[in-house]
Write a protein that holds these residues in place. Structure first.
Motif, PDB file in Angstrom:
ATOM      1  N   LEU A   1      50.735  46.828  34.563  1.00  0.00           N
ATOM      2  CA  LEU A   1      50.083  47.783  35.462  1.00  0.00           C
ATOM      3  C   LEU A   1      48.599  47.473  35.444  1.00  0.00           C
ATOM      4  O   LEU A   1      48.028  47.197  34.391  1.00  0.00           O
ATOM      5  CB  LEU A   1      50.302  49.220  34.978  1.00  0.00           C
ATOM      6  N   VAL A   2      47.966  47.512  36.610  1.00  0.00           N
ATOM      7  CA  VAL A   2      46.533  47.266  36.692  1.00  0.00           C
ATOM      8  C   VAL A   2      45.895  48.411  37.459  1.00  0.00           C
ATOM      9  O   VAL A   2      46.245  48.666  38.612  1.00  0.00           O
ATOM     10  CB  VAL A   2      46.213  45.929  37.396  1.00  0.00           C
ATOM     11  N   GLY A   3      44.979  49.106  36.802  1.00  0.00           N
ATOM     12  CA  GLY A   3      44.288  50.191  37.473  1.00  0.00           C
ATOM     13  C   GLY A   3      43.373  50.936  36.534  1.00  0.00           C
ATOM     14  O   GLY A   3      43.539  50.900  35.319  1.00  0.00           O
ATOM     15  N   GLY A   4      42.404  51.577  37.137  1.00  0.00           N
ATOM     16  CA  GLY A   4      41.459  52.378  36.383  1.00  0.00           C
ATOM     17  C   GLY A   4      40.889  53.455  37.275  1.00  0.00           C
ATOM     18  O   GLY A   4      40.981  53.386  38.499  1.00  0.00           O
ATOM     19  N   SER A   5      40.307  54.441  36.664  1.00  0.00           N
ATOM     20  CA  SER A   5      39.761  55.559  37.432  1.00  0.00           C
ATOM     21  C   SER A   5      38.511  55.175  38.202  1.00  0.00           C
ATOM     22  O   SER A   5      38.258  55.686  39.280  1.00  0.00           O
ATOM     23  CB  SER A   5      39.440  56.718  36.487  1.00  0.00           C
ATOM     24  N   LEU A   6      37.723  54.272  37.644  1.00  0.00           N
ATOM     25  CA  LEU A   6      36.434  53.935  38.240  1.00  0.00           C
ATOM     26  C   LEU A   6      36.162  52.457  38.053  1.00  0.00           C
ATOM     27  O   LEU A   6      36.316  51.933  36.954  1.00  0.00           O
ATOM     28  CB  LEU A   6      35.329  54.759  37.566  1.00  0.00           C
ATOM     29  N   LEU A   7      35.787  51.770  39.126  1.00  0.00           N
ATOM     30  CA  LEU A   7      35.397  50.367  39.037  1.00  0.00           C
ATOM     31  C   LEU A   7      33.915  50.253  39.354  1.00  0.00           C
ATOM     32  O   LEU A   7      33.417  50.901  40.272  1.00  0.00           O
ATOM     33  CB  LEU A   7      36.202  49.512  40.014  1.00  0.00           C
ATOM     34  N   ASN A   8      33.227  49.399  38.606  1.00  0.00           N
ATOM     35  CA  ASN A   8      31.780  49.274  38.760  1.00  0.00           C
ATOM     36  C   ASN A   8      31.352  48.044  39.550  1.00  0.00           C
ATOM     37  O   ASN A   8      30.169  47.731  39.588  1.00  0.00           O
ATOM     38  CB  ASN A   8      31.113  49.264  37.379  1.00  0.00           C
ATOM     39  N   ASP A   9      32.289  47.320  40.147  1.00  0.00           N
ATOM     40  CA  ASP A   9      31.941  46.171  40.976  1.00  0.00           C
ATOM     41  C   ASP A   9      33.051  45.948  42.009  1.00  0.00           C
ATOM     42  O   ASP A   9      33.969  46.748  42.114  1.00  0.00           O
ATOM     43  CB  ASP A   9      31.692  44.921  40.130  1.00  0.00           C
ATOM     44  N   ASN A  10      32.966  44.850  42.745  1.00  0.00           N
ATOM     45  CA  ASN A  10      33.931  44.569  43.809  1.00  0.00           C
ATOM     46  C   ASN A  10      34.843  43.393  43.478  1.00  0.00           C
ATOM     47  O   ASN A  10      35.249  42.658  44.368  1.00  0.00           O
ATOM     48  CB  ASN A  10      33.188  44.292  45.126  1.00  0.00           C
ATOM     49  N   ASN A  11      35.173  43.198  42.209  1.00  0.00           N
ATOM     50  CA  ASN A  11      35.978  42.048  41.809  1.00  0.00           C
ATOM     51  C   ASN A  11      37.421  42.393  41.459  1.00  0.00           C
ATOM     52  O   ASN A  11      38.085  41.665  40.727  1.00  0.00           O
ATOM     53  CB  ASN A  11      35.309  41.337  40.618  1.00  0.00           C
ATOM     54  N   PHE A  12      37.915  43.499  41.980  1.00  0.00           N
ATOM     55  CA  PHE A  12      39.284  43.931  41.692  1.00  0.00           C
ATOM     56  C   PHE A  12      40.291  42.852  42.093  1.00  0.00           C
ATOM     57  O   PHE A  12      41.143  42.455  41.294  1.00  0.00           O
ATOM     58  CB  PHE A  12      39.575  45.248  42.431  1.00  0.00           C
ATOM     59  N   ASP A  13      40.201  42.369  43.325  1.00  0.00           N
ATOM     60  CA  ASP A  13      41.143  41.360  43.823  1.00  0.00           C
ATOM     61  C   ASP A  13      41.082  40.086  42.986  1.00  0.00           C
ATOM     62  O   ASP A  13      42.110  39.487  42.677  1.00  0.00           O
ATOM     63  CB  ASP A  13      40.849  41.067  45.295  1.00  0.00           C
ATOM     64  N   LYS A  14      39.887  39.674  42.592  1.00  0.00           N
ATOM     65  CA  LYS A  14      39.718  38.479  41.762  1.00  0.00           C
ATOM     66  C   LYS A  14      40.430  38.644  40.422  1.00  0.00           C
ATOM     67  O   LYS A  14      41.107  37.740  39.944  1.00  0.00           O
ATOM     68  CB  LYS A  14      38.227  38.201  41.537  1.00  0.00           C
ATOM     69  N   ARG A  15      40.299  39.826  39.832  1.00  0.00           N
ATOM     70  CA  ARG A  15      40.938  40.073  38.533  1.00  0.00           C
ATOM     71  C   ARG A  15      42.467  40.113  38.664  1.00  0.00           C
ATOM     72  O   ARG A  15      43.176  39.620  37.787  1.00  0.00           O
ATOM     73  CB  ARG A  15      40.390  41.351  37.922  1.00  0.00           C
TER      74      ARG A  15
END
Length: 148
Positions: free
Chosen positions: A48-62
């Motif tokens: 599972l991949v997810g979090g309440s808050l992301l501090n950048d725009n690299n979600f897709d890269k990760r």
């Protein structure tokens, strides 16, 4: 490949499943490869991949890194409609049932539906209920929702 069907088969065969949760935020970048390696060696059934808050725009890269480094299904467990990636195998289509905040009960789903459809992400309908664990969680803070 239908991830939901695979999960049902897993339950039929093993009566349970073990999912690892990776928070895809920048704070975890230095240990991402090590985390994936540990997951791969530990008998998990999915990631599972997810979090309440992301501090950048690299979600897709990760998500792409996780997919490239593991053969396990990668299922997005999004904190918002902004946490989407076509590199994932599926998405838990969450509805926060324990609160009265309409944004997390239905609003995020309405916002994310067109993108999920265009990304061709398999959706797995999921009711999310917050339970009181004695300390205030990031989900409570972000969603402005009290636990049961």
């Amino acid at each position: 490949m239908l991830i939901y069907n695979d999960l049902i088969k897993l339950l039929d065969n093993k009566k349970c499943g073990a999912f690892a949760l990776i928070d895809p935020d920048v704070k975890n970048d230095e240990i991402l490869y090590q985390t994936i390696d540990t997951i791969n060696q530990s008998g998990f059934d999915a990631i599972l991949v997810g979090g309440s808050l992301l501090n950048d725009n690299n979600f897709d890269k990760r998500i792409s890194i996780i997919k490239n480094e593991s053969e396990l299904p990668v299922i997005i467990f999004p904190g918002s409609s902004k946490q989407l990636s076509g590199n994932a195998d599926a998405i838990l289509f969450l509805s926060l049932l324990s609160g009265r905040n309409p944004q997390y009960l239905i609003g995020e789903q309405v916002e994310s539906s067109p993108a999920i459809h265009s990304l061709k992400l398999e959706t797995i309908s999921t009711g999310y209920i917050l339970l009181d664990g004695g300390i205030r969680s990031s989900v409570e803070i972000i969603s402005n929702t009290s636990p049961l």
